[in-house]
Design a protein around this motif. Sequence first.
Motif, PDB file in Angstrom:
ATOM      1  N   PHE A   1      -3.007  79.029   0.888  1.00 32.70           N
ATOM      2  CA  PHE A   1      -3.023  78.679   2.302  1.00 32.70           C
ATOM      3  C   PHE A   1      -3.149  77.180   2.495  1.00 32.70           C
ATOM      4  CE2 PHE A   1      -4.526  82.962   4.085  1.00 32.70           C
ATOM      5  CZ  PHE A   1      -3.275  83.443   3.850  1.00 32.70           C
TER       6      PHE A   1
ATOM      7  N   TYR B   1      -4.609  85.955  11.034  1.00 29.44           N
ATOM      8  CA  TYR B   1      -3.834  85.898   9.794  1.00 29.44           C
ATOM      9  C   TYR B   1      -2.397  85.411   9.958  1.00 29.44           C
ATOM     10  CZ  TYR B   1      -2.107  87.112   5.193  1.00 29.44           C
ATOM     11  OH  TYR B   1      -1.537  87.047   3.958  1.00 29.44           O
ATOM     12  N   PRO B   2      -1.661  85.954  10.920  1.00 30.29           N
ATOM     13  CA  PRO B   2      -0.255  85.531  11.036  1.00 30.29           C
ATOM     14  C   PRO B   2      -0.108  84.054  11.359  1.00 30.29           C
ATOM     15  CG  PRO B   2      -0.759  87.304  12.567  1.00 30.29           C
ATOM     16  CD  PRO B   2      -2.031  86.963  11.916  1.00 30.29           C
TER      17      PRO B   2
ATOM     18  N   ALA C   1      -2.938  91.625   7.239  1.00 30.30           N
ATOM     19  CA  ALA C   1      -4.000  90.855   7.894  1.00 30.30           C
ATOM     20  C   ALA C   1      -5.349  91.545   7.767  1.00 30.30           C
ATOM     21  CB  ALA C   1      -3.660  90.656   9.366  1.00 30.30           C
TER      22      ALA C   1
ATOM     23  N   LEU D   1      -2.521  81.650  10.388  1.00 32.05           N
ATOM     24  CA  LEU D   1      -2.979  80.931   9.197  1.00 32.05           C
ATOM     25  C   LEU D   1      -1.946  80.991   8.079  1.00 32.05           C
ATOM     26  CD1 LEU D   1      -6.644  82.263   9.120  1.00 32.05           C
ATOM     27  CD2 LEU D   1      -5.852  80.049   9.949  1.00 32.05           C
ATOM     28  N   ALA D   2      -1.335  82.147   7.928  1.00 33.60           N
ATOM     29  CA  ALA D   2      -0.434  82.335   6.790  1.00 33.60           C
ATOM     30  C   ALA D   2       1.021  82.068   7.147  1.00 33.60           C
ATOM     31  CB  ALA D   2      -0.589  83.755   6.251  1.00 33.60           C
TER      32      ALA D   2
ATOM     33  N   TYR E   1      -7.718  89.150   5.551  1.00 39.00           N
ATOM     34  CA  TYR E   1      -8.602  88.249   6.280  1.00 39.00           C
ATOM     35  C   TYR E   1     -10.078  88.366   5.917  1.00 39.00           C
ATOM     36  CZ  TYR E   1     -10.501  85.485  10.072  1.00 39.00           C
ATOM     37  OH  TYR E   1     -11.186  84.536  10.785  1.00 39.00           O
TER      38      TYR E   1
ATOM     39  N   MET F   1      -6.044  90.437  12.791  1.00 43.75           N
ATOM     40  CA  MET F   1      -4.671  90.580  13.274  1.00 43.75           C
ATOM     41  C   MET F   1      -4.245  89.390  14.136  1.00 43.75           C
ATOM     42  SD  MET F   1      -4.062  94.651  13.902  1.00 43.75           S
ATOM     43  CE  MET F   1      -5.599  95.030  14.708  1.00 43.75           C
TER      44      MET F   1
ATOM     45  N   VAL G   1       2.569  93.185   8.886  1.00 44.48           N
ATOM     46  CA  VAL G   1       1.680  92.031   9.069  1.00 44.48           C
ATOM     47  C   VAL G   1       0.276  92.494   9.450  1.00 44.48           C
ATOM     48  CG1 VAL G   1       1.228  89.991  10.486  1.00 44.48           C
ATOM     49  CG2 VAL G   1       3.529  90.406   9.611  1.00 44.48           C
TER      50      VAL G   1
END
Lengths: 205, 205
Positions: free
Chosen positions: A105, B162-163, A158, B165-166, A162, B159, A154
Amino acid sequence: MDTEHNAEERLLTAAIEVFCNRGYDGARTQEIADLAGISKASLHYYFRSKELLFRKAVQKVFSLIIGNVARRISEESSFEVVIRQLVEGYFEMFIHFRTQAVFFFTEMMKHEELLDEIVKGIDRSVLLNGLMLRFQKEREEGKIIDMEPVDLLVNIIAMCGYPILAEPLLKRVLTLSNDEYQTMLNRRKEMVVDFVLRAILKEKE
Amino acid sequence: MDTEHNAEERLLTAAIEVFCNRGYDGARTQEIADLAGISKASLHYYFRSKELLFRKAVQKVFSLIIGNVARRISEESSFEVVIRQLVEGYFEMFIHFRTQAVFFFTEMMKHEELLDEIVKGIDRSVLLNGLMLRFQKEREEGKIIDMEPVDLLVNIIAMCGYPILAEPLLKRVLTLSNDEYQTMLNRRKEMVVDFVLRAILKEKE
DNA sequence: GGTCAGTTTAACCAATTAGTCAAACCATAG
DNA sequence: CTATGGTTTGACTAATTGGTTAAACTGACC
């Protein structure tokens, strides 16, 4: 540090460990060389520069991680089982490769051009063709709710990733002890599967 | 770089930007000083060392982020609305503070003792007493499925965050263009709310 | 004006660190 | 044995960088 393999391999293994723990800027070539039990001069003999070694290390880490996921989701079982395998697969991947994932990341944010190079080399057919088509099929058959397959994937990644990536932060914000956090992580595997299935399955039992 | 405020504030603002973009090891005190339009010697005059400046920067970033979340979830609306506010709040927080959030994952992994110090100073009553009790209440009233409130909260944060950050990684693995990825992020806000409500609400419409 | 505390900086220093290089060290083939 | 290629390293270098210092600057107060 394993002392079996040849110098190049040992250096690469050492490099992965040091880069993942310290990041690119924090890593010292001397520490990598020491960990591999080899002189720093040899490190440059094999990899020319810190930057080149970094690239090789990143590539290797990525192929390790990816291989680990793909192996698990190639089943042709029932939909519920596929979800379960997926959740378990990602969960264990994130636990096993936690530092490497965090490393990705951050370092990849700074070296985005490296990501292009690396992702180009991997085989996404299992993930995109296999899994996504399976989701799509279930949707068309009316078994699951009408949602984009990619969104479902996703969501799953996640919820698996996470809590492991953000552990140091979450643990403190939620005021959970190490044991309590571990308990939470342990029950999550089952919980996420149930959560996902309730969210997407159409028939109400 | 704003040139209004006094030297100390400008240095801190500059430090946040540089630390978030380059990490602790990658940051150069000279770059911070230049960005603030102030000599490096003054930086040491005000903050004594890079390490001390780093601590101040981290604290400020954290208080900014936390303040932003807490403000949104203090409502006493219907449960569905609370979920929606929560999702929107976290979503916008992660978008607004993306680099800072990534920064936290990596740097705080290396400086865990700093996290203790920082989290100690924040007010978690809104999050833990307000929100969690609300979840608990809904559960006891039988309106939502039987699950740990903390699990629900973690799922929502995951949810949402994450999308974002990644993104660099996901974008490539899923072979989505920038526009396509943006489209996905845009529809996620609504999608996550629906997903969560379907997963936890007991009555089947 | 003079003084004094707080502020600012140019010049400098000591330590660190990626990278170099010539010499030494093998192993294997002739 | 000797020559040759790849391998290994100690010693070195050039550049960077966090931190120091002494001198200069500023403004308020007498």
